[in-house]
Design a protein around this motif. Structure first.
Motif, PDB file in Angstrom:
ATOM      1  N   UNK A  93       0.974  -1.104  -0.083  1.00 18.36           N
ATOM      2  CA  UNK A  93       0.023   0.088   0.081  1.00 18.36           C
ATOM      3  C   UNK A  93       0.767   1.327  -0.064  1.00 18.36           C
ATOM      4  N   UNK A  94       1.905   1.191   0.887  1.00 20.16           N
ATOM      5  CA  UNK A  94       2.781   2.534   0.973  1.00 20.16           C
ATOM      6  C   UNK A  94       3.507   2.608  -0.383  1.00 20.16           C
TER       7      UNK A  94
ATOM      8  N   UNK B  16      -3.401   1.545  -7.123  1.00 17.31           N
ATOM      9  CA  UNK B  16      -3.930   1.205  -5.950  1.00 17.31           C
ATOM     10  C   UNK B  16      -5.549   1.217  -6.184  1.00 17.31           C
TER      11      UNK B  16
ATOM     12  N   UNK C   7       0.669   3.720  -2.778  1.00 18.83           N
ATOM     13  CA  UNK C   7       0.014   5.045  -2.480  1.00 18.83           C
ATOM     14  C   UNK C   7       0.199   6.084  -3.648  1.00 18.83           C
TER      15      UNK C   7
ATOM     16  N   UNK D 109      -2.627  11.416   1.741  1.00 21.53           N
ATOM     17  CA  UNK D 109      -1.541  10.791   0.983  1.00 21.53           C
ATOM     18  C   UNK D 109      -2.017  10.872  -0.550  1.00 21.53           C
ATOM     19  N   UNK D 110      -3.380  11.377  -0.760  1.00 21.72           N
ATOM     20  CA  UNK D 110      -3.916  11.346  -1.896  1.00 21.72           C
ATOM     21  C   UNK D 110      -4.481  10.096  -2.484  1.00 21.72           C
ATOM     22  N   UNK D 111      -4.909   9.229  -1.714  1.00 22.63           N
ATOM     23  CA  UNK D 111      -5.388   7.877  -1.958  1.00 22.63           C
ATOM     24  C   UNK D 111      -6.942   7.991  -1.811  1.00 22.63           C
TER      25      UNK D 111
ATOM     26  N   UNK E  96     -13.705   8.306 -11.926  1.00 19.41           N
ATOM     27  CA  UNK E  96     -13.866   7.621 -10.765  1.00 19.41           C
ATOM     28  C   UNK E  96     -13.506   8.613  -9.458  1.00 19.41           C
TER      29      UNK E  96
END
Lengths: 240, 326
Positions: free
Chosen positions: A91-92, A106, A95, B79-81, B33
């Protein structure tokens, strides 16, 4: 008291079984969707891991080279990596602010495939290495004595090790299909995009839909069971 | 030619699966999205699926919900996720705005936390106010007559719990060392199941409680309800595209506008009302604009407003039509 509790549990599981059959027969689109996605993601992951893992396993099992023990120990240790831990590390990396964030992988099925491939790679490497090592000594010398070249001898070894190697592939596929951590961390359990059987089971259980979770678990188990049995039958035929 | 081996068969099977999957992926190419990190208490009630359905009928945008605790939702956004967060922890929201990550906060719904416990109510908290109830639980707990289960997972509900303990004169960190005080470290549903198993008290959001209770999974009763301290306010915050690059800001605002639209506010009010006999969530937009229920409006303002507004002007970016007090 205990009897009552046991019968209640039995009833819950029976109810789950009934729901499972019902869900399969009715072709519930969301269940079908999650099931197909599970097969696709874990299948693709196992395929990728096999392409990489079988040659590495062959090499470790049949050749002497510096660092061989270390490499082997490394893959053996990774056999037990917690799926959530691997998921978190990836994930890190994936990301948007991580090193591979630009790939925008992701929360897509591709990220799950990558993660599960890395998860099952150690299984394929270690099992293949073991299988090859076991047949190696007996066969290779024999085939060389009979006039085979180095390459022919290696191929013979691989052929002999095949039944065990195929079991390794099945074991890898089962681990991928049944794992939750990677699928959840990298897929995010998005409905219709990255929702697979295990993430649905976890979600429905937290939502209190226990019967549905059990039904999905039974579906998952059935897939694993059918595949493993088929592999066993094939293995016996091959050996017999 | 040699016989087909299991490995050959497997490769064929996997290749077929792979091809089917790739075709499936291409056929279902997503539209635009929007990734929304949301608190679990909102997601697990199923209301977001209703909202998603209604939104996607009207807009060519796919909503992708990632259901995590408020703490993790904010991490995702930083984190921009995620492009947008749906959360319920005003103190963390303010920090999120101040640090520059969030803009255009809108309050869209509220409800109440409840203190639930075993029907026998060993600490005798029914009918007490929140502070009294917590004091009684501590007393009974220290006499080994009651237990408390804390979420302990840095979620919005957990932060609320900590603030309630503080208001009642206790320190959560000190309490967690005591033997009657348990920490589940997990989501609301599982925490309720644990509290039910161990006949303990806990703080729950009303949605998860009603769902578990109506399905017979828990026998816990609501003992303290509808008090100012128990108010639970849900807001949406977009991630600032000037700080976190590549976020889908435009669609995030479109979604916020939909959340506060009359259609969606009605949907929120009606969701599951016929099943549970009460709303899981109350719409907040009209209430705050027209002061339809002055008491509840006052409670929301006291609890979830910053400097007298749901979003101070320095934390707004474009789209002034989102706010009335321009």
């Amino acid at each position: 008291m205990i009897g009552e509790a046991c019968s209640r549990m039995a009833l819950d599981i029976l109810e789950g079984l009934r729901r499972a059959v019902e869900l399969i027969l009715s072709g519930d689109p969301s269940v079908l969707d999650a099931t197909l996605r599970s097969l696709y993601v874990s299948g693709a992951a196992t395929f990728l891991a096999s392409i990489l893992g079988l040659p590495i396993g062959m090499m470790i099992g049949s050749r002497e080279f510096p660092g061989r023990r270390l490499l082997r120990g490394f893959f053996n240790a990774l056999l037990g990596i917690p799926t959530v831990g691997l998921g978190l590390i990836l994930y890190l990396i994936l990301s948007r602010s991580g090193p591979l964030g630009a790939l925008r992988m992701l929360y897509t099925p591709s990220a799950m495939i990558l993660g599960q491939a890395l998860l099952v790679l150690p299984i394929l490497v270690s099992f293949t290495a073991n299988a090859v090592e076991n047949v190696e000594r007996e066969i290779k010398d024999l085939s060389k004595t009979l006039g085979a070249s180095e390459l022919q001898a290696s191929l013979t070894v691989f052929r002999e090790a095949l039944p065990s190697v195929s079991l390794a592939v099945i074991a890898g596929f089962n681990r991928a299909l049944a794992e939750l951590g990677v699928a959840l961390m990298l897929g995010g359990n998005i409905a219709g995009l990255t929702r697979v059987l295990t993430t649905t089971i976890a979600m429905e259980a937290t939502r209190g839909n226990i019967e549905l979770s059990i039904a999905l678990t039974i579906i998952l188990l059935s897939i694993v069971f059918v595949l493993s049995s088929a592999a066993n039958v094939l293995k016996e035929k091959l050996e017999g | 030619m040699q016989r087909p081996t299991p490995l050959h068969m497997l490769i064929v099977i996997l290749t077929v699966l792979l091809t089917v999957g790739v075709i499936h992926d291409f056929l279902s190419t997503p539209r635009r999205r929007l990734i929304i990190a949301t608190t679990t208490s909102l997601y697990d009630t199923g209301i977001l699926e209703e909202i998603k359905r209604a939104f996607e009928e009207r807009h060519p945008i796919d909503l992708h919900f990632i259901s995590v605790g408020t703490g993790l939702a904010i991490q995702h956004a930083k984190r921009g996720d995620a492009d947008l967060i749906l959360v319920h922890a005003p103190s963390m929201e303010l920090a999120f705005l101040r640090e520059g990550y969030g803009v255009n906060r809108k309050i869209f719904a509220y409800n109440f936390f409840v203190i639930v416990g075993p029907a026998e109510d060993p600490a005798d908290v029914e009918g007490s106010n929140v502070t009294e109830a917590l004091k009684k639980i501590v007393e009974a707990g220290r006499l080994n007559r009651a237990r408390w289960v804390s979420r302990g997972d840095n979620s919005g509900t957990h932060l609320k719990e900590i603030s309630l303990w503080t208001a009642a004169g206790f320190n959560w960190t000190a309490l967690r060392g005591e033997s009657w005080f348990m920490e589940s470290g997990t989501g609301m549903g599982r925490t309720l199941l644990i509290a039910n198993e161990r006949e303990a008290y806990t703080l729950s959001d009303i949605g998860t409680y009603l769902k578990y209770s109506s399905e017979g999974l828990i026998e816990l009763q609501v003992l303290v309800d509808e008090a100012e301290e128990l108010i639970n306010v849900y807001s949406a915050i977009a991630v600032d595209p000037r700080v976190v690059s590549n976020v889908n800001f435009e669609d995030a605002v479109t979604f916020i506008k939909f959340l506060i639209s009359e259609d969606c506010q009605n949907l929120i009010q009606e969701y599951m009302r016929d099943v549970y006999g009460r709303s899981l969530f109350y719409p907040a937009v009209k209430l705050l604009k027209e002061n339809t229920d002055p008491r509840a409006a006052e409670w929301i303002r006291n609890y979830a407003y910053f400097n007298g507004t749901e979003c101070p002007p320095q934390y707004r970016y474009n789209y002034p039509e989102l706010y009335d007090d321009r």
